[in-house]
Design an enzyme around this catalytic site. Sequence first.
Site, short mmCIF file in Angstrom:
data_model
loop_
_atom_site.label_atom_id
_atom_site.label_comp_id
_atom_site.label_asym_id
_atom_site.label_seq_id
_atom_site.Cartn_x
_atom_site.Cartn_y
_atom_site.Cartn_z
N GLU A 126 0.83 -1.21 0.00
CA GLU A 126 0.00 0.00 0.00
C GLU A 126 0.87 1.26 0.00
O GLU A 126 0.47 2.29 -0.54
CB GLU A 126 -0.95 -0.02 1.20
N GLU A 148 -3.81 -9.78 2.49
CA GLU A 148 -4.52 -9.65 3.77
C GLU A 148 -5.63 -10.65 4.00
O GLU A 148 -5.82 -11.16 5.09
CB GLU A 148 -5.08 -8.22 3.92
#
Length: 729
Positions: A126, A148
């Site tokens: 990210e 994730e």
Amino acid sequence: MNPVLTTETDAIIGWHRDGEGIVTLTMDDPGQATNTMTDAMADALLSTVERLEAEKDSIAGVIITSGKETFFAGGDLNRLMNAGPADVADISAGLDHFKMCFRRIETLGRPVVAAINGTALGGGFEVALAAHHRIALNKKGSVLGLPEVTLGVLPGAGGVTRVVRLLGITDAVLGVVGEGRRMVPAKALDVGIIDEVVSTQEELIDRARAWIADNPKASQPLDRKGYRIPGGTPATPALAAQLPAYPANLRKQLKGSPMPAPIAVLAVAVEGAQVDLDTAFAIETRYCAQLICGQISTNMIKALFFDLNAVNNGASRPQDRPVRKAEKVAVLGAGMMGAAIAYVSAQSGIEVVLRDVTIEAAERGKDYSRRLLDGAVAKGRISADARESVLARIIATDNISDVAGADLVVEAVFEDIELKRRVLAEVADHVGPGALLASNTSALPIAEMAAAVDRPADVIGLHFFSPVDKMPLVEIVVGENTSDDALARGLDFVRQIRKTPIVVKDAYGCYANRVIAKFVDEALSLVAEGMHPASAEQAALQAGFPAGALTLFDEINMKTIAKIRAGFIADANARDVDFVTSASYPLVDRMLGEFDRPGRLEGRGFYEYDGPGGARGRLWPQLAEQYHRPDVLIPFEDAKERMLVAAALEAVRCLDEGVVSTVAEANIGSIMGIGYPVWTGGTLQYINQYAGGPAGFVVRADELRGRYGDRFVVPESLRGRAGRDERYL
Ligand code: NAI
């Protein structure tokens, strides 16, 4: 303006501005081996952003890179694991902080390039998504992506929202975030989450600088006038027509297992695509914080990260033994198991001698590798050369003297103690005196085999699971006389072939088979007690098991099951322990005798098949006709929990008896060996996480015992633990 050169390298995020005004930010948390999203990192990021803004006029562009081997590992898993319902506000604020910083970086008004010099996963990727341009170094072992969901959470620092705006809902969900795929740089380029791949560190920085020079006015596509999400939003008719299939497919994939993360990812992608960026970010934070603060992500992070690392790093490995690599392994018996053990060994670069009683049988065993490798070549996963070199490492033979020089022997001949004793004694004479002698027996005592050779300390069990090339677990069985040295070597070999080892005692059923036996027994008991077989199958799936128990019975075959059951009873008698049977026992007997439906191999079992070993059809209708009693009402919740609780209680007994010695091994062994539901975090974590903790679990087990019998007796050790409110850690 006269550019001032500044360098700060001792900070968490180093700052170096060169003569051309390019600022290189080097993330290098001095307190940690990898960069993660700690509080210190969050603070450093904000100060960096503030400084970038303050000094913007003297900055021509920004390169974000890392001072570690990896780029950035991601979230702080300790914190994520420990977050509970009371932490929603705190966790949300943390996510919003990173989002705010990333947003300020991408809207600074200066070109920003991520120079990804190693693995960037999750929160780490990210960081890179906040850049306008992403260049990855093609380094061995380097992986990129947003995995994730595999830990029960979602990319909450802008990851889902940015990838949706980069690739569109479909590609973002199916290709990147939905399954949490980890990709090598070339694949990431192909998917479109990075822009360039380079092969040297110099090139990485040169390309970053060149891109900055060429793009002084860089911005994110989503900030440009007229920007539209690729493929449209849910209001776009073509996409709107497709979208209902997504949750439907997801339901099929999850089969009712309680896994909230993949569903939340889809919700964030679809809901977020219909609103402005800030609102999309808010939606993402809200779903993500719920997941992080929920129980399931705690279970999954504990098992799949902390427990798995503990196990793979040798939780039960004797210390002070050097790590050794096997160069040559002899596999005796080229049947189903031997053939596959040869394959995984050769795949890991080990020379293999695959020996059977005839050369034809040995070659048939080698054919197994040929078939798998042909498939991999056809799919473009490996080259024809790679196929050849793996095959060249496997020598099929009927000549026992070919085993000379092997570091390790794995016998996988028929399950017959006399044969195994003979085979081990014979091979011990032909391999060097230092070779480890391993048996793949699933039920026979290692100590008894060891007694047949003149160096019993070198005999060990390596219990593989079928199909060996897919199943990640190996149980290492330590016999009475097995030395620490042998254990260390067994562990090293299992790691060398990239499997996960757990160390177990030389006792009937070891660990995994004892636990799975309790799951399938409960499932079949439900049927025998009157529950509709389809409901019993459904209960197993909704509990989170990968397959229904009746499906599993048919695969394993009722004959094998009957043998294993007889073994458990004989073992209990020998140890003078009570063996509590269930209504499922007479049902298995009838399936084998009266109904003559042993399983899939014969083309008839609990299910119908389109021939011996054929495709599964519907449930055999007479099973319900014979057993289903609509007047018997077993609550569905009880049905699910009976399977989970019975298996967890057995895990406690295994720990008490020293069959497994660490909590991590019990959890990992249950998930990887038998498909105990991953959402639970494993058998012992299931007890920890039960509503009310171990005490709540004990209350529930007592209740199940009252309703369904003594199979739910709670071991005293667990009752004591519950009283002290102590978890299995
Ligand atoms: P299999 O029947 O497919 O293969 C046994 C092979 O051993 C045959 O090819 C046979 O010709 C060969 N053999 C017999 N005597 C031999 C000798 N003296 N020297 C060399 N080869 C000899 O059996 P499978 O299923 O591969 O099982 C082998 C072992 O693995 C058994 O001990 C079994 O309990 C164990 N095991 C089996 C599992 C399974 O799912 N089938 C799972 C875990 C362990």
